[in-house]
Design a protein around this motif. Structure first.
Motif, PDB file in Angstrom:
ATOM      1  N   TYR A 147       0.827  -1.212   0.000  1.00  0.00           N
ATOM      2  CA  TYR A 147       0.000   0.000   0.000  1.00  0.00           C
ATOM      3  C   TYR A 147       0.861   1.262   0.000  1.00  0.00           C
ATOM      4  N   PRO A 148       0.480   2.251  -0.770  1.00  0.00           N
ATOM      5  CA  PRO A 148       1.214   3.517  -0.751  1.00  0.00           C
ATOM      6  C   PRO A 148       1.289   4.062   0.675  1.00  0.00           C
ATOM      7  N   GLY A 149       2.468   4.525   1.047  1.00  0.00           N
ATOM      8  CA  GLY A 149       2.653   5.059   2.394  1.00  0.00           C
ATOM      9  C   GLY A 149       3.082   4.010   3.397  1.00  0.00           C
ATOM     10  N   GLN A 150       2.943   2.743   3.044  1.00  0.00           N
ATOM     11  CA  GLN A 150       3.235   1.675   4.011  1.00  0.00           C
ATOM     12  C   GLN A 150       4.706   1.669   4.423  1.00  0.00           C
ATOM     13  N   MET A 151       5.599   1.944   3.480  1.00  0.00           N
ATOM     14  CA  MET A 151       7.029   1.807   3.740  1.00  0.00           C
ATOM     15  C   MET A 151       7.797   3.025   3.237  1.00  0.00           C
ATOM     16  N   ASP A 152       8.954   3.258   3.829  1.00  0.00           N
ATOM     17  CA  ASP A 152       9.860   4.299   3.341  1.00  0.00           C
ATOM     18  C   ASP A 152      10.755   3.657   2.275  1.00  0.00           C
ATOM     19  N   MET A 153      10.373   3.817   1.047  1.00  0.00           N
ATOM     20  CA  MET A 153      11.067   3.114  -0.041  1.00  0.00           C
ATOM     21  C   MET A 153      12.532   3.513  -0.108  1.00  0.00           C
ATOM     22  N   ARG A 154      12.810   4.798   0.117  1.00  0.00           N
ATOM     23  CA  ARG A 154      14.187   5.289   0.037  1.00  0.00           C
ATOM     24  C   ARG A 154      15.071   4.655   1.125  1.00  0.00           C
ATOM     25  N   ALA A 155      14.569   4.627   2.356  1.00  0.00           N
ATOM     26  CA  ALA A 155      15.367   4.045   3.443  1.00  0.00           C
ATOM     27  C   ALA A 155      15.623   2.569   3.184  1.00  0.00           C
ATOM     28  N   GLN A 157      16.064   1.151   0.286  1.00  0.00           N
ATOM     29  CA  GLN A 157      17.175   1.020  -0.677  1.00  0.00           C
ATOM     30  C   GLN A 157      18.515   1.163   0.032  1.00  0.00           C
ATOM     31  N   ASP A 158      18.565   2.111   0.974  1.00  0.00           N
ATOM     32  CA  ASP A 158      19.816   2.346   1.701  1.00  0.00           C
ATOM     33  C   ASP A 158      20.181   1.124   2.546  1.00  0.00           C
ATOM     34  N   ARG A 159      19.192   0.569   3.226  1.00  0.00           N
ATOM     35  CA  ARG A 159      19.463  -0.613   4.060  1.00  0.00           C
ATOM     36  C   ARG A 159      19.821  -1.812   3.187  1.00  0.00           C
ATOM     37  N   LEU A 160      19.163  -1.916   2.042  1.00  0.00           N
ATOM     38  CA  LEU A 160      19.497  -3.013   1.116  1.00  0.00           C
ATOM     39  C   LEU A 160      20.961  -2.919   0.706  1.00  0.00           C
ATOM     40  N   ASN A 161      21.398  -1.722   0.406  1.00  0.00           N
ATOM     41  CA  ASN A 161      22.783  -1.557  -0.028  1.00  0.00           C
ATOM     42  C   ASN A 161      23.745  -1.939   1.088  1.00  0.00           C
ATOM     43  N   ASP A 162      23.429  -1.532   2.290  1.00  0.00           N
ATOM     44  CA  ASP A 162      24.290  -1.877   3.424  1.00  0.00           C
ATOM     45  C   ASP A 162      24.337  -3.404   3.611  1.00  0.00           C
ATOM     46  N   SER A 163      23.184  -4.046   3.505  1.00  0.00           N
ATOM     47  CA  SER A 163      23.135  -5.511   3.662  1.00  0.00           C
ATOM     48  C   SER A 163      23.963  -6.184   2.572  1.00  0.00           C
ATOM     49  N   LEU A 164      23.788  -5.715   1.336  1.00  0.00           N
ATOM     50  CA  LEU A 164      24.521  -6.335   0.224  1.00  0.00           C
ATOM     51  C   LEU A 164      26.027  -6.138   0.372  1.00  0.00           C
ATOM     52  N   GLN A 165      26.423  -4.979   0.887  1.00  0.00           N
ATOM     53  CA  GLN A 165      27.856  -4.737   1.111  1.00  0.00           C
ATOM     54  C   GLN A 165      28.407  -5.793   2.063  1.00  0.00           C
ATOM     55  N   LYS A 166      27.641  -6.084   3.117  1.00  0.00           N
ATOM     56  CA  LYS A 166      28.124  -7.045   4.117  1.00  0.00           C
ATOM     57  C   LYS A 166      28.209  -8.450   3.528  1.00  0.00           C
ATOM     58  N   ILE A 167      27.265  -8.786   2.683  1.00  0.00           N
ATOM     59  CA  ILE A 167      27.288 -10.115   2.045  1.00  0.00           C
ATOM     60  C   ILE A 167      28.438 -10.176   1.041  1.00  0.00           C
ATOM     61  N   THR A 191       8.120  -3.029  -5.057  1.00  0.00           N
ATOM     62  CA  THR A 191       9.067  -4.122  -4.840  1.00  0.00           C
ATOM     63  C   THR A 191      10.435  -3.475  -4.706  1.00  0.00           C
ATOM     64  N   ASP A 192      11.275  -3.974  -3.794  1.00  0.00           N
ATOM     65  CA  ASP A 192      12.544  -3.284  -3.536  1.00  0.00           C
ATOM     66  C   ASP A 192      13.573  -3.446  -4.653  1.00  0.00           C
TER      67      ASP A 192
END
Ligand code: AOS
Ligand code: ZN
Ligand code: ZN
Length: 388
Positions: A147-155, A157-167, A191-192
């Motif tokens: 649903y629109p508004g459900q999630m902070d899409m930008r944040a 992406q940032d967390r995804l990048n941090d997770s991928l860096q660690k992997i 979808t992220d």
């Protein structure tokens, strides 16, 4: 009969298509998982079935595993079991879509505990890769929102990048990470990792061992997929394909069944971009066989890829270049279509026989008695399936 040149045949001889272990397990839709007799009960039986596909086609030298569906105690033992059957263990697929903790995200989750759990799962997958000798970790994320508004899409992406860096930091020198994109499902608003641009934007920050995985069923209807293939090859970022075909959404049907011409166009761009028999560009199937027998379903699939590769190799490049340079629209299109409409099946059958393979792998498998044998043998126990 159309003949295939020695150059084309030697190119085809180098082709290898990885099979997904889950293609041999039971599968279904949101509405029902179908069961078939003879379905493997454990990872070894899935590998044994995959080896049958290679036996009759010499096209499927490796099998992708899915963790935890293919979890075993001893991966080194599983590796030598596979090698004894003539196949290697290939890509390791992670799974962050069936654990209750991941309902609102995994590698993107705002709860550090859950995000770390998802990162740790990927680190465990890399440990498994060390034991299986696998090169690639494939990440498909079922994350997003409804649903629109459900999630902070930008944040996210940032967390995804941090997770991928660690992997990424845990990968060995000869290992890679491929990030698969999909435009919707199971999330329906956002979808992220929905598209190749997002996958590319993420992997580009990681390094050269991170690439994009293109699943042919993961695009909106009408998308020019071969353009994406061209662009990713041009950027040196096409790490792998998940081949399958679709009529509507992510149908995971037999590759080349719904739209052989699209498969031809994709393979033409693969050849054009230097991606054929290029170890950087892995060919894999990502399919399920809900109603047809699974082993012949996979045999049909790899043969379809081989057939369309042969047709794409038949495109008269010099004539095409000349027609394009002359802006001869119809001549250029005719050169392209001539190759597509060429029936290469008799030539491929003859070539197979010359290599000691059955001219008709489907018929040879059907006559082998293997299907009847597994139906008789695999009674009792729990059949492996999507999610088991
Ligand atoms: C999901 O839609 C994807 O295509 C993935 O490749 C997934 O990991 C695969 O289907 C096995 O579940
Ligand atoms: Zn896929
Ligand atoms: Zn998919």
């Amino acid at each position: 009969m159309t003949t295939l040149s020695p150059e084309i045949l030697s190119t085809l001889e180098g082709q290898g298509i990885e099979l997904p272990s889950w293609a041999f397990g039971n599968s279904g839709t949101r509405f029902r998982v179908w069961t078939t007799e003879g379905t493997p009960r454990d990872p070894r039986e899935k590998i044994a079935d995959a080896a049958q596909v290679n036996k009759y086609t010499a096209l499927a030298p490796s099998v992708a595993l899915h963790i935890p569906w293919d979890k075993v105690d001893d991966y080194a033992e599983l590796r030598s079991y596979a090698e004894d059957l003539g196949v290697a263990l290939g890509t390791i697929n992670s799974n962050t879509f069936q654990d209750e903790d991941y309902k609102f995200g995994a590698l993107t989750h705002h709860d550090d505990r859950i995000r770390q759990k998802a990162i740790d799962h990927h680190l465990e997958c890399i440990d498994i890769m060390d034991a299986t000798g696998s090169r690639d970790l494939k990440i498909w994320l079922a994350e997003g929102s409804n649903y629109p508004g459900q999630m902070d899409m930008r944040a996210r992406q940032d967390r995804l990048n941090d997770s991928l860096q660690k992997i990424y930091a845990r990968l060995g020198d000869d290992q890679r990470l491929v990030l698969e994109y999909k435009f919707f499902e199971p999330s329906f608003y956002h979808t992220d990792v929905p598209d190749w641009g997002t996958s590319h934007a993420q992997v580009a920050t990681l390094g050269e061992k991170a690439m994009v995985c293109l699943d042919t069923g993961h695009h909106a209807p009408g998308t020019n997929i071969e353009f994406i293939v061209m662009q990713l090859l041009r950027l040196g970022k096409l790490g792998s394909f998940d081949f399958n075909s679709r009529f509507y959404a992510d149908d995971d049907l037999i590759v080349g069944a719904a739209d052989p011409f699209q498969l031809f166009r994709i393979l033409f761009e693969v050849i054009r971009g230097g991606g054929l028999n290029n170890p950087d560009v892995a060919f894999m199937l990502d399919q399920c066989h809900n109603i047809e027998d699974k082993i012949p379903g996979q045999i049909r699939s790899v043969l379809n890829v081989q057939e369309m590769t042969a047709r794409a190799l038949l495109v008269d490049r010099a004539a095409l270049d000349a027609a394009q340079a002359a802006n001869d629209v119809l001549a250029a299109n005719a050169v392209f279509m001539d190759a597509f409409y060429t029936d290469v099946r008799p030539a491929l059958a003859e070539w197979r026989e010359s290599r000691g393979l059955p001219a008709d792998p489907m018929a040879a498998y059907a006559a082998s008695g293997y299907q009847q044998q597994i139906v008789a043998d695999r009674v009792g126990g729990t059949q492996a399936g999507w999610g088991a």
